[in-house]
Design a protein around this motif. Sequence first.
Motif, short mmCIF file in Angstrom:
data_model
loop_
_atom_site.label_atom_id
_atom_site.label_comp_id
_atom_site.label_asym_id
_atom_site.label_seq_id
_atom_site.Cartn_x
_atom_site.Cartn_y
_atom_site.Cartn_z
N TYR A 1 0.65 -19.90 -7.61
CA TYR A 1 0.83 -18.69 -6.80
C TYR A 1 -0.52 -18.08 -6.49
CZ TYR A 1 0.37 -16.21 -11.32
OH TYR A 1 -0.08 -15.74 -12.54
N ASP A 2 -0.53 -17.21 -5.47
CA ASP A 2 -1.76 -16.54 -5.07
C ASP A 2 -1.67 -15.04 -5.34
OD1 ASP A 2 -2.88 -18.87 -4.14
OD2 ASP A 2 -2.28 -18.56 -2.06
N VAL A 3 -2.77 -14.48 -5.79
CA VAL A 3 -2.91 -13.05 -5.99
C VAL A 3 -4.01 -12.57 -5.04
CG1 VAL A 3 -3.58 -11.19 -7.57
CG2 VAL A 3 -2.21 -13.13 -8.41
N THR A 4 -3.64 -11.69 -4.13
CA THR A 4 -4.61 -11.17 -3.17
C THR A 4 -4.95 -9.73 -3.54
OG1 THR A 4 -3.79 -12.59 -1.39
CG2 THR A 4 -5.11 -10.68 -0.75
N VAL A 5 -6.17 -9.51 -3.99
CA VAL A 5 -6.62 -8.18 -4.43
C VAL A 5 -7.03 -7.39 -3.18
CG1 VAL A 5 -8.23 -6.91 -5.86
CG2 VAL A 5 -7.41 -9.15 -6.61
N ILE A 6 -6.43 -6.22 -3.02
CA ILE A 6 -6.71 -5.39 -1.85
C ILE A 6 -7.18 -4.01 -2.27
CG2 ILE A 6 -5.02 -6.61 -0.42
CD1 ILE A 6 -3.10 -4.27 -0.82
N LYS A 7 -7.91 -3.37 -1.38
CA LYS A 7 -8.35 -2.01 -1.60
C LYS A 7 -7.36 -1.08 -0.92
CE LYS A 7 -12.04 -0.10 -3.55
NZ LYS A 7 -12.51 -0.46 -4.90
N PRO A 8 -6.57 -0.32 -1.66
CA PRO A 8 -5.54 0.50 -1.03
C PRO A 8 -6.13 1.71 -0.30
CG PRO A 8 -5.58 0.94 -3.36
CD PRO A 8 -6.55 -0.20 -3.11
N ILE B 1 0.83 -1.20 0.00
CA ILE B 1 0.00 0.00 0.00
C ILE B 1 0.87 1.25 0.00
CG2 ILE B 1 -1.63 1.35 1.39
CD1 ILE B 1 -2.95 -1.27 2.21
N ASN B 2 1.94 1.24 0.77
CA ASN B 2 2.85 2.40 0.79
C ASN B 2 3.49 2.61 -0.58
OD1 ASN B 2 2.33 2.81 3.51
ND2 ASN B 2 4.12 1.68 4.21
N LEU B 3 3.85 1.51 -1.23
CA LEU B 3 4.45 1.60 -2.57
C LEU B 3 3.44 2.16 -3.56
CD1 LEU B 3 6.98 0.85 -4.28
CD2 LEU B 3 5.86 -1.34 -4.75
N TYR B 4 2.21 1.74 -3.45
CA TYR B 4 1.14 2.23 -4.33
C TYR B 4 0.94 3.74 -4.13
CZ TYR B 4 -3.56 2.84 -6.28
OH TYR B 4 -4.65 3.29 -7.00
N ASN B 5 0.88 4.16 -2.89
CA ASN B 5 0.66 5.58 -2.60
C ASN B 5 1.82 6.44 -3.07
OD1 ASN B 5 -1.86 5.16 -1.42
ND2 ASN B 5 -1.01 4.85 0.62
N ALA B 6 3.04 5.96 -2.83
CA ALA B 6 4.22 6.76 -3.15
C ALA B 6 4.57 6.74 -4.63
CB ALA B 6 5.42 6.26 -2.33
N GLU C 1 8.81 -3.06 -10.03
CA GLU C 1 9.05 -3.47 -8.65
C GLU C 1 7.96 -4.40 -8.15
OE1 GLU C 1 9.93 -1.58 -4.21
OE2 GLU C 1 9.95 -0.28 -5.98
N MET C 2 6.72 -4.11 -8.51
CA MET C 2 5.62 -4.99 -8.12
C MET C 2 5.81 -6.39 -8.70
SD MET C 2 3.17 -3.81 -6.13
CE MET C 2 1.73 -4.78 -6.58
N ALA C 3 6.36 -6.48 -9.89
CA ALA C 3 6.58 -7.77 -10.55
C ALA C 3 7.92 -8.40 -10.17
CB ALA C 3 6.51 -7.60 -12.07
N SER C 4 8.60 -7.81 -9.17
CA SER C 4 9.89 -8.32 -8.66
C SER C 4 10.99 -8.27 -9.72
CB SER C 4 9.74 -9.75 -8.13
OG SER C 4 8.82 -9.80 -7.07
N LYS D 1 2.22 -12.09 -8.02
CA LYS D 1 1.82 -12.83 -6.82
C LYS D 1 1.87 -11.90 -5.60
CE LYS D 1 6.47 -14.57 -5.70
NZ LYS D 1 7.29 -15.79 -5.48
N GLY D 2 1.08 -12.25 -4.60
CA GLY D 2 1.04 -11.46 -3.37
C GLY D 2 -0.08 -10.44 -3.39
N TYR D 3 0.07 -9.42 -2.57
CA TYR D 3 -0.94 -8.37 -2.48
C TYR D 3 -0.84 -7.44 -3.69
CZ TYR D 3 -1.43 -9.76 2.42
OH TYR D 3 -1.65 -10.47 3.57
N VAL D 4 -1.98 -7.13 -4.28
CA VAL D 4 -2.02 -6.25 -5.45
C VAL D 4 -3.18 -5.27 -5.29
CG1 VAL D 4 -2.08 -6.09 -7.97
CG2 VAL D 4 -1.17 -8.16 -6.87
N PRO D 5 -2.93 -3.96 -5.35
CA PRO D 5 -4.03 -2.99 -5.26
C PRO D 5 -5.03 -3.18 -6.39
CG PRO D 5 -1.93 -1.92 -4.84
CD PRO D 5 -1.62 -3.31 -5.34
N ALA D 6 -6.30 -3.13 -6.06
CA ALA D 6 -7.36 -3.39 -7.04
C ALA D 6 -7.27 -2.54 -8.30
CB ALA D 6 -8.73 -3.21 -6.37
N PRO D 7 -6.92 -1.23 -8.21
CA PRO D 7 -6.89 -0.42 -9.44
C PRO D 7 -5.90 -0.88 -10.49
CG PRO D 7 -7.01 0.99 -7.49
CD PRO D 7 -6.73 -0.40 -7.01
#
Length: 310
Positions: A303-310, A43-48, A89-92, A215-221
Motif C-alpha cells: 500500500y501507499d501512504v501519501t504524506v500531505i500538508k493540510p 483535509i476536510n476531515l482533518y480540519n473538522a 475513520e482514517m484507518a477505515s 493507506k492513502g492521503y495522511v496529514p503530516a501532523p
Amino acid sequence: MKKLLRFPIILTFVLVLSFVYSCKKDSSEPDPLPVPTERERIINLYNANYLGSVVTDPGWSGNLGSCLAGSVSADAQAKTLLRIKYYREMASLPTDISFDPSNDAKCQQAALMMHANNSLSHTPPTSWTCYTADGNTAAGSSNIALGMHTSGAISGFIDDFGTGNEVVGHRRWLLYSKARVLGHGSTSNASAIWVFGNSANTPLFTPEFIAWPPKGYVPAPVVYGRWSFGIPGASFASATVSMKDPNNAAMTVSVISNNANGYGDNTIVWVPTGVNTTSTADLTYHVTISNVMLSGVAKNYTYDVTVIKP
C-alpha cells in the motif's frame, strides 16, 4: 407533401419545449456542488474532526486537595470521543463507539490518582494518595497518560512514543477492530481511556488491514515515528517490512515489535528512517509487508501512504 412537412413542425415544437424546460430548470435549481477529491476529503476531515476536537481547557471540576475526582466539561468529553473517531475513520474502522457513564466515572478516579501521585501505574498500590477501588479497576482496564488530557491524550496514545511502548499497545486498543464501548476520565494533567471489555463484539465491518499511518492521503501532523500494520488473528512472527521513498529508493526500516499479541489486534511495528513530514509537496511512500500468516497461508500486502500538508 403533407407528410414531409409534418416532421419538421413536430421536431421544432419538441425543440422549443426542450429549450423552455431547460431554461426554467437552470433558473430555478442551483448548480450541483462539486464532489471533493479524496485529498480534499482527507483535509476536510482533518480540519473538522482533528483540529475541531482540540481541547485547551478540559473544564475539570475536581480537586486534588480533597481527592475530588470531578469531571470534565461536556464539550471536552465530546471532543475526546470525536478525536478517537477521527483516527478510526482514517484507518477505515467502524466509528460506532461511545463512552459508558459507569466507565467514565471509574476512569475519572484513575486520572485523579495518576495526577495526585504524579505517576503512572496499571496496578496502583493502596498507599497512593486519593486511592480508590474504582480507580484501581480503571487503571488496569485503560490507557493511562500523565502530562496530557482529553483529546490531546488520544493523540499521545496513537503516537505511542517512548521506551516500553514499542508494541504500540495504546494505539492498538484505540484502533481495535472490535472496539465499541469505552470510557474516559481526565484531570488537567492526566487521562484514562477505558479500552477493555470489547473482545466479544462483532464489528460492523473490518478493513483488510489496520495500519497507522493508514493507506492513502495522511496529514503530516498525524504521521508519527512508529508505523504499524495489524490484522485480526494474523501472525507476524516471520513477517518482514520494506519501504520505498518518493524517489523509489529503498528505505532503512527497523522492526521493533512483531510478536506481541494481546493488545487489540495482532500487529507488526517498525520505524522507517527518512520520512519527510515537513515538505509542502505531497510525498508518497510505498510499503510492503511480506510473509504474514493468516489462517495458515502466507500473504503479502502492499500500500501507499501519501504524506500531505493540510
